[in-house]
Design a protein around this motif. Structure first.
Motif, PDB file in Angstrom:
ATOM      1  N   TYR A 274       0.787  -1.222   0.000  1.00 27.43           N
ATOM      2  CA  TYR A 274       0.000   0.000   0.000  1.00 27.43           C
ATOM      3  C   TYR A 274       0.827   1.283   0.000  1.00 27.43           C
ATOM      4  CZ  TYR A 274      -3.743  -3.231   0.843  1.00 27.43           C
ATOM      5  OH  TYR A 274      -4.635  -4.268   0.699  1.00 27.43           O
ATOM      6  N   SER A 275       2.133   1.186  -0.207  1.00 28.24           N
ATOM      7  CA  SER A 275       2.946   2.398  -0.230  1.00 28.24           C
ATOM      8  C   SER A 275       2.635   3.231  -1.476  1.00 28.24           C
ATOM      9  CB  SER A 275       4.427   2.050  -0.186  1.00 28.24           C
ATOM     10  OG  SER A 275       5.216   3.212  -0.268  1.00 28.24           O
ATOM     11  N   VAL A 276       2.822   2.632  -2.655  1.00 28.44           N
ATOM     12  CA  VAL A 276       2.540   3.352  -3.897  1.00 28.44           C
ATOM     13  C   VAL A 276       1.043   3.640  -4.013  1.00 28.44           C
ATOM     14  CG1 VAL A 276       2.637   3.233  -6.413  1.00 28.44           C
ATOM     15  CG2 VAL A 276       4.550   2.383  -5.058  1.00 28.44           C
ATOM     16  N   TYR A 277       0.229   2.713  -3.577  1.00 31.52           N
ATOM     17  CA  TYR A 277      -1.232   2.869  -3.600  1.00 31.52           C
ATOM     18  C   TYR A 277      -1.640   4.195  -2.970  1.00 31.52           C
ATOM     19  CZ  TYR A 277      -6.129   1.540  -2.555  1.00 31.52           C
ATOM     20  OH  TYR A 277      -7.492   1.497  -2.457  1.00 31.52           O
ATOM     21  N   LYS A 278      -1.045   4.519  -1.817  1.00 37.76           N
ATOM     22  CA  LYS A 278      -1.402   5.747  -1.114  1.00 37.76           C
ATOM     23  C   LYS A 278      -0.702   6.962  -1.709  1.00 37.76           C
ATOM     24  CE  LYS A 278      -2.405   3.396   3.256  1.00 37.76           C
ATOM     25  NZ  LYS A 278      -1.988   3.198   4.668  1.00 37.76           N
ATOM     26  N   TYR A 345       8.537  -1.129  -9.512  1.00 32.42           N
ATOM     27  CA  TYR A 345       8.497  -1.181  -8.057  1.00 32.42           C
ATOM     28  C   TYR A 345       7.745  -2.430  -7.625  1.00 32.42           C
ATOM     29  CZ  TYR A 345      10.102   3.680  -7.885  1.00 32.42           C
ATOM     30  OH  TYR A 345      10.838   4.823  -8.017  1.00 32.42           O
ATOM     31  N   ASP A 346       8.301  -3.152  -6.652  1.00 31.33           N
ATOM     32  CA  ASP A 346       7.622  -4.258  -6.000  1.00 31.33           C
ATOM     33  C   ASP A 346       7.192  -3.761  -4.625  1.00 31.33           C
ATOM     34  OD1 ASP A 346       8.332  -5.909  -8.162  1.00 31.33           O
ATOM     35  OD2 ASP A 346      10.235  -6.433  -7.221  1.00 31.33           O
ATOM     36  N   ASP A 347       5.890  -3.775  -4.370  1.00 25.84           N
ATOM     37  CA  ASP A 347       5.353  -3.162  -3.158  1.00 25.84           C
ATOM     38  C   ASP A 347       4.752  -4.233  -2.250  1.00 25.84           C
ATOM     39  OD1 ASP A 347       4.136  -1.637  -1.221  1.00 25.84           O
ATOM     40  OD2 ASP A 347       3.174  -0.249  -2.616  1.00 25.84           O
ATOM     41  N   GLU A 384      11.946   1.768   0.815  1.00 22.92           N
ATOM     42  CA  GLU A 384      11.288   1.920   2.108  1.00 22.92           C
ATOM     43  C   GLU A 384      11.241   0.553   2.786  1.00 22.92           C
ATOM     44  OE1 GLU A 384       7.422   3.435   1.173  1.00 22.92           O
ATOM     45  OE2 GLU A 384       8.167   5.407   0.566  1.00 22.92           O
ATOM     46  N   ALA A 385      11.398   0.539   4.098  1.00 20.81           N
ATOM     47  CA  ALA A 385      11.349  -0.725   4.833  1.00 20.81           C
ATOM     48  C   ALA A 385      10.697  -0.485   6.192  1.00 20.81           C
ATOM     49  CB  ALA A 385      12.745  -1.302   5.015  1.00 20.81           C
ATOM     50  N   GLY A 386       9.748  -1.358   6.526  1.00 21.96           N
ATOM     51  CA  GLY A 386       9.080  -1.282   7.816  1.00 21.96           C
ATOM     52  C   GLY A 386       9.608  -2.330   8.768  1.00 21.96           C
ATOM     53  N   LEU A 450       9.241  -1.519   0.137  1.00 18.38           N
ATOM     54  CA  LEU A 450       9.077  -1.067  -1.246  1.00 18.38           C
ATOM     55  C   LEU A 450      10.422  -1.190  -1.930  1.00 18.38           C
ATOM     56  CD1 LEU A 450       7.290   0.263  -3.462  1.00 18.38           C
ATOM     57  CD2 LEU A 450       8.124   2.476  -2.642  1.00 18.38           C
ATOM     58  N   ILE A 451      10.444  -1.947  -3.009  1.00 16.10           N
ATOM     59  CA  ILE A 451      11.678  -2.252  -3.718  1.00 16.10           C
ATOM     60  C   ILE A 451      11.656  -1.610  -5.098  1.00 16.10           C
ATOM     61  CG2 ILE A 451      12.984  -4.140  -4.815  1.00 16.10           C
ATOM     62  CD1 ILE A 451      13.219  -4.165  -1.813  1.00 16.10           C
ATOM     63  N   LEU A 452      12.750  -0.961  -5.485  1.00 19.32           N
ATOM     64  CA  LEU A 452      12.976  -0.563  -6.869  1.00 19.32           C
ATOM     65  C   LEU A 452      13.707  -1.725  -7.534  1.00 19.32           C
ATOM     66  CD1 LEU A 452      13.139   1.355  -9.305  1.00 19.32           C
ATOM     67  CD2 LEU A 452      15.205   2.353  -8.265  1.00 19.32           C
ATOM     68  N   GLU A 453      13.011  -2.410  -8.430  1.00 18.27           N
ATOM     69  CA  GLU A 453      13.595  -3.560  -9.116  1.00 18.27           C
ATOM     70  C   GLU A 453      14.106  -3.129 -10.480  1.00 18.27           C
ATOM     71  OE1 GLU A 453      11.980  -7.564 -11.298  1.00 18.27           O
ATOM     72  OE2 GLU A 453      11.278  -7.246  -9.231  1.00 18.27           O
ATOM     73  N   ILE A 454      15.335  -3.480 -10.768  1.00 10.97           N
ATOM     74  CA  ILE A 454      15.972  -3.120 -12.034  1.00 10.97           C
ATOM     75  C   ILE A 454      16.512  -4.403 -12.651  1.00 10.97           C
ATOM     76  CG2 ILE A 454      17.803  -1.748 -13.127  1.00 10.97           C
ATOM     77  CD1 ILE A 454      17.626   0.029 -10.529  1.00 10.97           C
ATOM     78  N   GLY A 455      16.148  -4.648 -13.896  1.00 15.15           N
ATOM     79  CA  GLY A 455      16.536  -5.907 -14.511  1.00 15.15           C
ATOM     80  C   GLY A 455      17.083  -5.740 -15.908  1.00 15.15           C
ATOM     81  N   SER A 456      17.689  -6.802 -16.399  1.00 14.52           N
ATOM     82  CA  SER A 456      18.271  -6.800 -17.736  1.00 14.52           C
ATOM     83  C   SER A 456      17.209  -7.107 -18.782  1.00 14.52           C
ATOM     84  CB  SER A 456      19.407  -7.824 -17.809  1.00 14.52           C
ATOM     85  OG  SER A 456      18.925  -9.104 -17.467  1.00 14.52           O
ATOM     86  N   LEU A 457      17.608  -7.035 -20.020  1.00 17.17           N
ATOM     87  CA  LEU A 457      16.710  -7.245 -21.150  1.00 17.17           C
ATOM     88  C   LEU A 457      16.185  -8.667 -21.201  1.00 17.17           C
ATOM     89  CD1 LEU A 457      15.546  -6.621 -24.040  1.00 17.17           C
ATOM     90  CD2 LEU A 457      17.758  -7.339 -24.914  1.00 17.17           C
TER      91      LEU A 457
END
Length: 608
Positions: A274-278, A345-347, A384-386, A450-457
């Motif tokens: 619910y981080s991005v949701y809000k 983002y993985d939330d 972000e981490a709780g 909340l994770i910023l996920e970065i991946g390859s092609l």
């Protein structure tokens, strides 16, 4: 293949790129369905010779409103005295059974390897492979024998290599990936060559491996070779806009003078948070927000607004048309017209649980099994981490990995629980930690972060879930597990000690100025991109040096990103926005709009 089986039908009104109209022939843009059809009809009537046939080819991306446009064009032409006739290209497809046989290797059924028939192999043929040769030749002869009037050929494949030279005018109707899959879901599309619809998931699978791939390849040819006369923005079926090809190129060229943001796609999920949701005020009807596809290249769109007129394009149309300017010459040489990095983002913030315990394939495995480009490396940046937040990465030291695999395979067959913490290593999550996840590494994002996920092609997405806590999806069905593939790609040697040494790195200072410092936070020989943090108060300058940058504001409220050469080419970036700095921009600067506070930009670029 993609996560986009079930996107939420929300079109973020804040992801708009406002560009100035200088150098763009705005007056040539035609607005509205009837107006677009009448414009093409008028062009036909101005050029038609009563003693000679005038031919029109109308094609588009899968699910684009081709039929709607053709009907309106017919209405406009009916008001004239010109004779016209038309052919639906579907009339020359091979029989459905023959096409299904042709595609069977792309859509295999193997309940051991793929219990729910999720994966497949990318079709690399052309539309001509789906045409009945005799019917195609008859159509070509028919066009050549006509003496006068207007002849229209329309549908998926109408502008294929074989038929393109026969047309006086070529019209292409586009739509975005989000609209495309929603059209499939809403019953507005049947797969190429089919007489009736498959189940939604079967249709979507075929779209991702066949229909969409054919459409992508054709659009690349048309854009790169300037082999279309008119491009129609058809994302909104009831509000089309027509651009002459020259104007389309002007819009793209001007758009790439600016830093820009793509329009995200939002997806619910069983572990969604619910981080991005809000923060982004998502619709209250959404159950949660599991994934935010801020820049998954194959899935997002980009909206350019000119003088109040909004034009929404698939991001990949921009990549295909202006790859060198957008990504850089070296990137195109290495990756072709594919944007080589993906961001989402993985939330799991205040969610009901962790993401699945999973792994991803390397380049060889993807090529052999899915006929696709690229390997699937990933990385997590903890934004972000709780309380109690964890990130799972690698195996615990000394565990029996084969026992873990046996337990997960039994769980997949029999629904038995797995003591995953016995096997899988974890770290305590804290904001600012960057972890690297090369292909083959067991991993998962834990609850409450909340994770910023970065991946390859990867053209699609290949997540082999080894264990998912016996959960069901939001529709009440067991979530698919893929221990067969996971077993094949897991790198057993990546244990806690190796992870600590290689995948969780101390940040390294690259450069500093009066009010900023730039650090490398993640880089490894197995990954072809580098991950950095720029920590600043007032602002700083940077330079693309011919290679695109992708920036996420992971701390701070709002910054202004602008070209040094022309400060009017700017974008106001809010917290969590992900923006692209085109390779051609060169020098740019970032200004903290909340001075005397600290902001952090997460920067991703290809390794030089």
């Amino acid at each position: 293949m993609s996560f986009m089986f079930n996107p939420y039908p929300y079109f973020d009104p804040n992801a708009i790129n406002r560009i100035d109209k200088e150098g763009i022939d705005v007056d040539s843009i035609v607005k509205g369905n009837s107006a677009c059809a009448k414009f093409v009809a008028d062009e036909i009537l101005k050029n038609v010779n009563l003693e000679k046939t005038y031919t029109i080819g109308i094609d588009g991306y899968s699910t684009a409103p081709i039929n709607t446009f053709v009907t309106l064009l017919e209405q406009s032409l009916t008001l004239s005295n010109v004779n016209f006739e038309y052919v639906d290209i579907a009339d020359i497809y091979k029989d459905e059974s023959i096409i299904n046989d042709l595609l069977k290797d792309c859509l295999p059924e193997d309940k051991v390897k793929d219990p729910v028939s999720l994966f497949g192999r990318r079709f690399t043929g052309e539309y001509e492979d789906l045409f009945d040769e005799e019917k195609l030749n008859n159509l070509i002869e028919r066009i050549g024998s006509l003496k006068k009037g207007v002849f229209i050929v329309y549908g998926s494949g109408a502008l294929c290599k074989t038929l393109r030279p026969l047309f006086n005018k070529k019209v292409y109707i586009d739509t975005t990936p989000l609209h495309a899959i929603l059209n499939v879901k809403n019953g507005k599309y049947i797969n190429i060559g089919m007489k009736k619809a498959l189940s939604f998931k079967a249709m979507a699978r075929r779209c991702y491996y066949v229909d969409f791939e054919l459409a992508l390849d054709l659009r690349l040819e048309l854009l790169r070779n300037a082999e279309m006369d008119y491009y129609i923005v058809g994302a909104e079926e009831n509000d089309m806009k027509l651009l002459p090809f020259k104007t389309l190129k002007q819009v793209f060229a001007k758009g790439l003078c600016y830093p820009f943001r793509c329009r995200p796609v939002y997806l619910e999920g069983v572990w969604g948070g619910y981080s991005v949701y809000k923060r982004r005020n998502l619709p209250k009807e959404m159950k949660n927000c599991a994934w935010v596809f801020d820049l998954i290249p194959m899935e997002v769109s980009v909206v350019f607004e000119i003088d109040g007129l909004q034009l929404e394009f698939p991001f990949y149309a921009l990549v295909q048309a202006e790859g060198e300017k957008l990504m850089g010459v070296e990137s195109v040489k290495k990756f072709g017209y594919y944007f080589p990095i993906r961001f989402n983002y993985d939330d799991t913030w205040h969610s009901s649980g962790n993401m699945s315990i999973q792994c991803h394939p390397d380049e060889k495995y993807v090529k052999e099994n899915n006929n696709e480009l690229g390997r699937q490396d990933e990385s997590y940046y903890i934004v972000e981490a709780g309380q109690g937040a964890r990130t799972f990465l690698g195996f615990n030291n000394g565990v029996d990995v084969e026992e873990f695999i046996a337990d997960t395979k039994k769980s997949e067959r029999e629904g038995t629980p797995v003591d995953y913490e016995k096997y899988v290593n974890y770290i305590e999550s804290k904001p600012g930690i960057q972890v690297l996840i090369p292909a083959g590494t067991i991993h998962a994002s834990g609850r409450n972060q909340l994770i910023l996920e970065i991946g390859s092609l990867t053209v699609g997405s290949y997540t082999y879930k080894m264990y998912d806590y016996l959960r069901k999806d939001l529709d009440g069905n067991p979530r698919p597990i893929h221990t067969y593939h996971g077993d094949k790609v897991l790198v057993r040697s990546r244990t806690a000690d190796w992870v600590k040494k290689n995948l969780i790195q101390e940040r390294k200072l690259i450069r500093k100025g009066d009010c900023f410092e730039e650090y490398t936070v993640g880089e490894h020989d197995l990954l072809y991109f580098t991950l950095r943090n720029v920590i600043f108060t007032e602002g700083y300058t940077d330079d693309t040096k011919g290679c695109f940058h992708v920036l996420s504001l992971v701390d701070g409220e709002k910054v202004l990103v602008r070209s040094k050469a022309n400060p009017n080419y700017c974008f106001a970036q809010n917290y969590l926005d992900i923006i692209v700095i085109p390779a051609s921009m060169g020098e740019y600067e970032i200004i903290n709009l909340k001075p005397k506070t600290t902001a952090i930009i997460h920067k991703t670029l290809l390794k030089s």
